[in-house]
Design a protein around this motif. Structure first.
Motif, mmCIF file in Angstrom:
data_model
loop_
_atom_site.group_PDB
_atom_site.id
_atom_site.type_symbol
_atom_site.label_atom_id
_atom_site.label_comp_id
_atom_site.label_asym_id
_atom_site.label_seq_id
_atom_site.Cartn_x
_atom_site.Cartn_y
_atom_site.Cartn_z
ATOM 1 N N GLY A 153 24.858 46.538 58.137
ATOM 2 C CA GLY A 153 25.756 47.419 58.578
ATOM 3 C C GLY A 153 26.618 48.295 57.314
ATOM 4 N N LEU A 154 26.797 47.207 56.326
ATOM 5 C CA LEU A 154 27.492 47.939 55.385
ATOM 6 C C LEU A 154 26.678 48.938 54.421
ATOM 7 N N ILE A 155 25.169 49.016 54.483
ATOM 8 C CA ILE A 155 24.559 49.796 53.858
ATOM 9 C C ILE A 155 24.836 51.255 54.620
ATOM 10 N N GLY A 156 25.175 51.162 56.123
ATOM 11 C CA GLY A 156 25.269 52.424 56.805
ATOM 12 C C GLY A 156 26.672 52.751 56.469
ATOM 13 N N LEU A 157 27.376 52.219 55.865
ATOM 14 C CA LEU A 157 28.722 52.739 55.363
ATOM 15 C C LEU A 157 28.929 53.098 53.926
ATOM 16 N N LEU A 158 27.793 52.936 53.032
ATOM 17 C CA LEU A 158 27.602 53.365 51.634
ATOM 18 C C LEU A 158 27.945 54.597 51.281
ATOM 19 N N PRO A 159 28.766 54.929 50.205
ATOM 20 C CA PRO A 159 28.870 56.438 49.861
ATOM 21 C C PRO A 159 27.560 56.533 49.101
ATOM 22 N N THR A 160 27.236 57.751 48.817
ATOM 23 C CA THR A 160 25.886 58.352 47.995
ATOM 24 C C THR A 160 26.068 58.526 46.710
ATOM 25 N N TRP A 161 25.247 58.827 46.022
ATOM 26 C CA TRP A 161 25.313 59.219 44.445
ATOM 27 C C TRP A 161 26.396 60.612 44.212
ATOM 28 N N ASN A 162 26.359 61.570 45.163
ATOM 29 C CA ASN A 162 27.088 62.584 44.912
ATOM 30 C C ASN A 162 28.535 62.194 45.124
ATOM 31 N N GLN A 163 28.810 60.973 45.628
ATOM 32 C CA GLN A 163 30.242 60.729 45.831
ATOM 33 C C GLN A 163 30.770 59.735 45.037
ATOM 34 N N ILE A 164 30.019 58.773 44.461
ATOM 35 C CA ILE A 164 30.409 57.869 43.433
ATOM 36 C C ILE A 164 29.473 57.561 42.277
ATOM 37 N N GLY A 165 28.590 58.330 42.295
ATOM 38 C CA GLY A 165 27.422 58.341 41.243
ATOM 39 C C GLY A 165 26.738 57.018 41.118
ATOM 40 N N ILE A 166 26.511 56.488 39.846
ATOM 41 C CA ILE A 166 25.758 55.283 39.701
ATOM 42 C C ILE A 166 25.896 53.873 40.726
ATOM 43 N N TRP A 167 27.280 53.999 40.846
ATOM 44 C CA TRP A 167 27.562 53.043 41.770
ATOM 45 C C TRP A 167 26.984 52.897 43.214
ATOM 46 N N ALA A 168 26.484 53.804 43.802
ATOM 47 C CA ALA A 168 25.864 54.150 45.034
ATOM 48 C C ALA A 168 24.599 53.265 45.047
ATOM 49 N N PRO A 169 23.519 53.556 43.904
ATOM 50 C CA PRO A 169 22.499 52.560 43.979
ATOM 51 C C PRO A 169 22.820 51.163 43.691
ATOM 52 N N ILE A 170 23.974 51.099 42.873
ATOM 53 C CA ILE A 170 24.094 49.453 42.269
ATOM 54 C C ILE A 170 24.429 48.872 43.857
ATOM 55 N N LEU A 171 25.419 49.267 44.357
ATOM 56 C CA LEU A 171 25.671 48.751 45.754
ATOM 57 C C LEU A 171 24.679 48.486 46.721
ATOM 58 N N LEU A 172 23.787 49.811 47.116
ATOM 59 C CA LEU A 172 22.702 49.712 47.776
ATOM 60 C C LEU A 172 21.659 48.661 47.254
ATOM 61 N N THR A 173 21.517 48.395 46.017
ATOM 62 C CA THR A 173 20.534 47.302 45.630
ATOM 63 C C THR A 173 21.120 45.827 45.848
#
Length: 451
Positions: free
Chosen positions: A103-123
């Motif tokens: 569920g939290l993945i569905g709430l994640l901001p993307t690269w264009n919104q928070i940059g490198i933190w997006a793939p870090i949080l996704l991972t």
């Protein structure tokens, strides 16, 4: 020795255990598979947009692989809890972790919104999914198998296996409709819908699992004092050969499955020019047939030798490896569907439906959760995690048609599965052979031998 009529599918409680294993694992695999499909179709663009197409695909597949690296963590943690506290409480915990992470993945901001933190949080969230799966599969197998009538152990053991193609069908249907959205809507909010559903599905799965009693075999082991204080260490110290064999049993079925459901979908889009919805339709048709075959194999193996059926599936996988890719490489959608269906039914269903109960039979009750969880988790690390990455590295999805290394890899893994099955053949019951409790309860049973 307790006997059961071959015509019955069990008592109300036994059927409830089967249903809880099926539904709960379906929810977890649904959460897991929508990530795999999204990684193939979407994530390279919204979480790794600064890379070129092939590098972005590799990066997306790398986050897919993180979950498999996390599975041993889940196996160690939940394997220990499952053998110490019980199967039921542990499975409720794994389901909760998976649902929340998804569920939290569905709430994640993307690269264009928070940059490198997006793939870090996704991972990080993908890692939590892996931890949950690392403890889920083994417990689901045991909850079903250890409550099963003796004459239905293979079919009951296939419950979490049937959940896999069922979840794949559900995930593919959902992603099929999501993929049909206009590109802008798909990339902005459409991809989030299946992940947000994780919050709802975990509640459904929880309600069903809360209604199931503890595994009967574990309860008996606990009452007789057979529960050990360090089950993971006991498995690793006394039965390393069986852990290795359990990992090897899953080699061909895992590599075949992940080649089809991740890498080959990317090939269909990037090399053959299929639309995302078309590639998902190919997978959906094959998965539905695979689901039906999985149920049939589970029932059949309560009457026939599961070992023979398993080995037959492994041999077919090796024999069909090159024809599979040759048919797929034609770019003809009919031939691709035939290839996918044949591979999943005769190579996947025949092995996957019974590898769960076969793996469970390698270990005595007191350390069985730990043993099965370790086999599953490390099989994921060794076979599943690197498959899409190795495939993409050997045969980039940028138009290259030199695909021969991929079926060669599939043949090698089929040989490994065959050797593992042959080495452990003495452990497996055939047909409706009932369980000798003196051989399946407690760590006093003979351990450490492969045969």
């Amino acid at each position: 020795m307790t006997t059961h009529s071959p015509s019955t599918f069990g008592t109300k409680q036994q059927k409830r255990a089967f249903l809880a294993s099926l539904v709960g694992t379906t929810v977890e695999w649904f959460d897991f598979f929508i990530y795999a499909t999204a990684a193939t179709l979407v994530f390279s663009k919204i979480f790794f947009p600064s890379f070129d197409s092939n590098v972005g695909t590799l990066a997306s597949f790398a986050t897919l692989g993180v979950a498999f690296l996390a599975r041993p963590v889940g196996a160690f943690v939940f394997g220990h809890l499952g053998d110490r506290l019980g199967r039921r409480a542990t499975l409720i915990t794994t389901l909760t972790v998976m649902g929340v992470a998804t569920g939290l993945i569905g709430l994640l901001p993307t690269w264009n919104q928070i940059g490198i933190w997006a793939p870090i949080l996704l991972t990080a969230l993908r890692f939590l999914q892996g931890v949950a799966v690392g403890g889920e599969w083994g417990g689901a197998v045991l909850m079903s198998v250890e409550n099963a009538p003796a004459s239905r152990r293979r079919f009951y053991g296939s419950a979490p296996q049937i959940a896999s193609p069922l979840a794949l069908v559900l995930a593919t249907v959902v992603m099929y409709f999501v993929a049909r959205l206009p590109e802008e809507q798909l990339m902005s909010w459409g991809w989030r819908i299946p992940f947000l559903a994780g919050f709802v599905l975990v509640v459904i799965g929880m309600i069903i699992r809360l209604g199931v009693e503890e595994s009967s075999e574990f309860t008996e082991a606990k009452e007789t004092g057979d529960v050990t204080s360090h089950p993971i260490l006991t498995v690793l110290r006394t039965m390393p050969g069986k852990v290795a064999a359990g990992i090897g049993l899953q080699a061909s079925v895992i590599v075949l499955f992940y080649l089809i459901t991740t890498y080959m979908l990317t090939m269909a889009t990037n090399i053959h020019g299929f639309a995302k919805s078309e590639t998902l339709m190919i997978l959906l048709i094959a998965a539905v047939v695979d689901l039906i075959a999985m149920v049939g194999v589970g029932i059949l193996c309560d009457k026939l030798s599961a070992w023979t059926v398993f080995v037959g599936g492994v041999v077919f996988t090796a024999a069909f490896a090159f024809p599979l890719f040759a048919l797929f490489n034609t770019g003809n959608i009919v031939l691709m569907i035939i290839a996918f269906t044949a591979a999943l039914v005769l190579g996947h269903a025949t092995t996957y439906a019974v590898v769960s109960s076969m793996t469970a039979e390698l270990f005595p009750t007191a350390i069985r959760y730990s043993g099965v969880a370790l086999c599953s988790a490390f099989a994921g690390v060794v076979w599943a995690a690197p498959t899409p990455l190795v495939a993409a590295a050997l045969v980039p999805t940028d138009g290259s048609r030199h695909w021969w290394p991929l079926p060669a890899i599939l043949v090698v893994t089929a040989v490994i599965s065959f050797v593992s099955a042959y080495a452990t053949r003495g452990n497996f019951r055939s047909g409706a052979e009932s369980t000798d409790e003196s051989e399946t309860h407690g760590v006093r049973a003979p351990v450490g031998d492969l045969v």
